[in-house]
Design an enzyme around this catalytic site. Structure first.
Site, PDB file in Angstrom:
ATOM      1  CB  CYS A 159       9.921 -10.024 -20.803  1.00  0.00           C
ATOM      2  SG  CYS A 159      10.806 -10.076 -22.362  1.00  0.00           S
TER       3      CYS A 159
ATOM      4  CB  CYS B 296       8.904 -12.370 -23.678  1.00  0.00           C
ATOM      5  SG  CYS B 296      10.473 -11.952 -22.985  1.00  0.00           S
ATOM      6  CG  ASP B 297       5.239 -12.231 -22.031  1.00  0.00           C
ATOM      7  OD1 ASP B 297       5.524 -13.266 -22.666  1.00  0.00           O
ATOM      8  OD2 ASP B 297       5.541 -12.050 -20.846  1.00  0.00           O
TER       9      ASP B 297
END
Ligand code: NAP
Length: 310
Positions: free
Chosen positions: A132, A135-136
């Site tokens: 992701c 997300c990261d």
């Protein structure tokens, strides 16, 4: 004894909960390990009608939850269904060791990220290997570093483009010589000055397991068998999804890829068990179609129970 248990808390699950709650069925919803599902990991959802400026994925799911709760949905948060017995009614679900009985079930368990299947991928997950970018991607470990994205669909293109904000260069590794992504996305990705396409290629190993962090990838050209090493600080894998249906397989018919087969409408091969969303849909896989399927499954549950009690 429950009237209906809904398994899953993505768009399909919350919409099924909203409709069954408004039908006074007092649904119980089991969220699964990732409440809100995959959409909570998306930054901006731009194609859900009613949000002309786009909406944060987490916010959209929170709003759906609030709406379902407002009409009386009860929630088992963070719970996982360990086993089911659909051999006779009432159906039995084992959830966090607890035994639950229900007249009907709506399966809305969605799908999870597909893995490459490399040992080094598993060992380095969360140590530079991720599924992701939104997300990261902004983590300090990825800033101004070369990064790798794997895949050729819209997700891979989206992730690669997003990562150009942080990376020094993004290598997009795809196993064929043309992208599966929509034309507009593919053209934009290929033309991006910070994205370097690595065609016809597969990662054979992610390094370096000994150092417990990502330092590079070994890549093989599938046409020439030539191998190269690309230095990188992160590997973002975006090669599609697998439906989360394993636990139902002893009773519920799926296709060869694990997607639950519908017999008619939202019905499955087991009378009283219905299905909605990505765990049964490999064609559209959109938030809005999952929500629509959740609505359909809820209406079918309502009719099913009404017919029995008539
Ligand atoms: P996808 O369209 O199924 O693409 C998966 C990609 O990964 C394909 O290019 C596939 O290669 C590759 N792949 C699959 N297994 C692999 C493996 N074991 N090793 C290496 N590569 C592998 O999945 P997606 O990109 O996640 O998209 C899913 C759906 O969501 C699509 O309908 C897409 O349009 C939609 N979506 C839309 C947006 C948007 O509109 N903003 C964003 C993201 C996703 P092959 O091409 O060779 O099969």
């Amino acid at each position: 004894m429950e009237n209906v248990i809904i398994i899953g808390s993505g768009c399909a699950g919350w919409t099924a909960a909203l409709y069954t709650a408004r039908a006074n069925l007092k649904p119980l919803l089991i969220t699964g390990e990732q409440p809100g599902g995959l959409l909570t990991t998306t930054s901006s959802v731009e194609n859900f009608p009613g949000f002309p400026e786009g909406v944060d994925g987490y916010e959209l799911m929170t709003r759906m939850q609030q709406q379902a709760e407002r009409f009386g949905t009860r929630i088992k948060l963070g719970s996982l269904v360990q086993a089911v017995d659909f051999s006779k009614r009432p159906f039995v679900l084992t959830v966090d060791g607890e035994r639950l009985e229900t007249q009907t079930v709506i399966i809305a368990t969605g799908a999870s990220h597909r893995h490459l299947g490399l040992e080094s991928e598993d060992l380095l997950e969360k140590k530079g290997v991720t599924y992701c970018a939104t997300c990261d991607g902004a983590l300090p470990m990825f800033r101004n570093q070369p990064l790798v994205v794997v895949g050729g669909g819209d997700s891979a293109c989206e992730e690669a483009t997003f990562l150009t904000r942080f990376a020094s260069v993004v290598y997009l590794i795809h196993r064929r010589d043309s992208l599966r992504a929509s034309k507009i996305m593919a053209d934009r990705t290929i033309a991006h000055p910070k994205i370097k396409m690595i065609w016809d290629s597969a990662i054979t190993e992610i390094m370096d397991v000994k150092q417990e962090k990502v330092t590079g990838v070994k890549v093989k050209n599938l046409k020439t068998n030539a191998e190269q090493v690309l230095d990188c600080a992160g590997v973002f894998i975006a090669i599609g999804h697998v439906p989360s249906t394993q636990v139902f397989k002893p009773f519920i018919k799926t296709d060869e890829n694990g997607y639950i087969l519908r017999t008619e409408g939202a019905a499955t091969n087991v009378s009283g068990v219905f299905v909605a969303g990505d765990c049964s849909d490999h064609v559209y896989r959109q938030a809005i179609t999952a929500a629509g399927m959740g609505c359909a499954a809820a209406i079918e549950v309502e009719r099913f129970l009404a017919a029995e009690n008539a």
